[in-house]
Design a protein around this motif. Structure first.
Motif, PDB file in Angstrom:
ATOM      1  N   LEU A 137       6.933   0.654   9.954  1.00 54.52           N
ATOM      2  CA  LEU A 137       7.405   0.347   8.504  1.00 54.52           C
ATOM      3  C   LEU A 137       6.387  -0.949   7.722  1.00 54.52           C
ATOM      4  O   LEU A 137       5.651  -0.700   6.908  1.00 54.52           O
ATOM      5  N   VAL A 138       5.883  -2.019   8.957  1.00 52.64           N
ATOM      6  CA  VAL A 138       4.946  -2.969   8.101  1.00 52.64           C
ATOM      7  C   VAL A 138       3.075  -2.537   8.678  1.00 52.64           C
ATOM      8  O   VAL A 138       2.283  -2.666   7.614  1.00 52.64           O
ATOM      9  N   GLU A 139       3.742  -2.604   9.586  1.00 56.62           N
ATOM     10  CA  GLU A 139       1.912  -2.280  10.611  1.00 56.62           C
ATOM     11  C   GLU A 139       1.684  -1.203   9.683  1.00 56.62           C
ATOM     12  O   GLU A 139       0.329  -1.516   9.078  1.00 56.62           O
ATOM     13  N   PRO A 140       1.378   0.201   9.085  1.00 59.62           N
ATOM     14  CA  PRO A 140       0.815   1.516   8.654  1.00 59.62           C
ATOM     15  C   PRO A 140       0.772   0.730   7.419  1.00 59.62           C
ATOM     16  O   PRO A 140      -0.111   1.529   6.887  1.00 59.62           O
ATOM     17  N   ALA A 141       1.258  -0.287   6.374  1.00 54.87           N
ATOM     18  CA  ALA A 141       1.059  -0.491   5.318  1.00 54.87           C
ATOM     19  C   ALA A 141      -0.169  -1.955   5.433  1.00 54.87           C
ATOM     20  O   ALA A 141      -0.258  -2.671   4.005  1.00 54.87           O
ATOM     21  N   LEU A 142       0.182  -2.108   5.887  1.00 47.30           N
ATOM     22  CA  LEU A 142      -1.118  -3.617   5.791  1.00 47.30           C
ATOM     23  C   LEU A 142      -2.497  -3.776   5.245  1.00 47.30           C
ATOM     24  O   LEU A 142      -2.520  -2.435   5.072  1.00 47.30           O
ATOM     25  N   SER A 143      -2.371  -4.380   4.179  1.00 46.92           N
ATOM     26  CA  SER A 143      -3.541  -4.475   3.745  1.00 46.92           C
ATOM     27  C   SER A 143      -5.416  -4.835   4.828  1.00 46.92           C
ATOM     28  O   SER A 143      -4.456  -5.784   5.592  1.00 46.92           O
ATOM     29  N   GLU A 144      -5.667  -4.700   3.888  1.00 48.45           N
ATOM     30  CA  GLU A 144      -7.499  -5.592   5.222  1.00 48.45           C
ATOM     31  C   GLU A 144      -7.095  -7.277   4.831  1.00 48.45           C
ATOM     32  O   GLU A 144      -6.933  -7.893   6.022  1.00 48.45           O
ATOM     33  N   ALA A 145      -6.769  -7.685   4.257  1.00 46.70           N
ATOM     34  CA  ALA A 145      -6.382  -9.157   3.278  1.00 46.70           C
ATOM     35  C   ALA A 145      -5.148  -9.811   4.215  1.00 46.70           C
ATOM     36  O   ALA A 145      -5.525 -10.615   4.808  1.00 46.70           O
ATOM     37  N   GLN A 146      -4.010  -8.861   4.658  1.00 47.12           N
ATOM     38  CA  GLN A 146      -2.448  -8.614   5.612  1.00 47.12           C
ATOM     39  C   GLN A 146      -3.182  -8.622   7.016  1.00 47.12           C
ATOM     40  O   GLN A 146      -2.955  -9.478   7.538  1.00 47.12           O
TER      41      GLN A 146
END
Length: 254
Positions: A137-146
């Motif tokens: 859930l977290v890794e696939p949704a990471l933005s470039e800034a994150q």
């Protein structure tokens, strides 16, 4: 309200509350950033007391009344603390009740206990289960800034719907999460499982619970979908459903 007792786990003071009583006992495992005095844990504590049933709960390091910094926490760390508390305070058969991240901890506990022949888990009740949430859930949704924050600062922050403090996700948490994945193939729990999932859950999509069901042995898994339930499942009707699910699991284990 009973005072917590403290257990030293690898140099960190872990707060627990334990009420003696009949087996199978109930073990509460809370979610990411939640503590053992939350609504669901308190509701189960009151129910167990009325039933004369053993009830155990604790705060992971960096949560609630336990020591340690939240940002130092990983799934491996919180798992080893949960196992230490479980072994210190429980006897006989136990039902693990895991909420969100606590469901991941519960599934990992079952694996670790089975490895050493401790076959004491009589059932699992999982609410809005979030096993493997870092990778799924977290890794696939990471933005470039994150991604940049993770690489440069070692963490990123996200506003929380549940508290004034932001959620912190660290590089250590995400990397360690990969070493604790449970949804990579069939999961043998060796016990019945009841999953409660809200269909209005904005944090852990219902598809995640369905994927989990698909990986569990099919003969003793119950999935209860709550049409207007959110991630917290803390409304009176949700709490009622939780108590009924745990009560039914106790009878099944009996």
């Amino acid at each position: 309200m009973t005072s917590p007792v403290f257990l030293d786990v690898d140099g960190t003071s872990i707060a627990a509350r334990h009420a003696e009583g009949a087996a199978p006992g109930i073990v509460w495992l809370g979610g990411y950033k939640s503590d053992m005095l939350g609504t669901k844990a308190e509701t189960l504590s009151e129910w167990a007391a009325k039933q004369g049933r053993a009830f155990l709960r604790h705060d992971y390091s960096g949560h609630g009344e336990s020591g340690g910094a939240f940002a130092d926490g990983t799934i491996s760390k919180w798992l080893s603390q949960s196992l230490a508390v479980f072994r210190r305070f429980t006897q006989g058969r136990q039902i693990l009740v895991g909420s969100s991240m606590g469901a991941w901890i519960a599934l990992r506990m079952v694996q670790e206990l089975h490895k050493v022949g401790e076959n004491r888990i009589a059932g699992l009740v999982l609410l809005a289960p979030a096993p493997d949430f870092t990778a799924e859930l977290v890794e696939p949704a990471l933005s470039e800034a994150q991604k940049r924050d993770l690489a440069e600062k070692g963490f990123f922050e996200e506003p929380s719907d549940y508290s004034a403090e932001p959620y912190i996700y660290t590089r250590a948490l995400i990397e360690d999460g990969r070493n604790n994945l449970t949804m990579t193939g069939p999961i043998d729990t060796h016990c019945p499982v009841h999953i409660l999932q809200g269909l209005a859950d904005a944090d852990v999509p219902p598809s995640h619970a369905l994927k989990l069901v698909g990986l569990l042995p099919a003969d003793d898994v119950t999935l209860s979908l709550i049409p207007d339930g959110d991630h917290r499942l803390s409304r009176p009707q949700d709490l009622d459903m939780l108590v009924r699910a745990v009560d039914a699991m106790v009878r099944q284990a009996g």
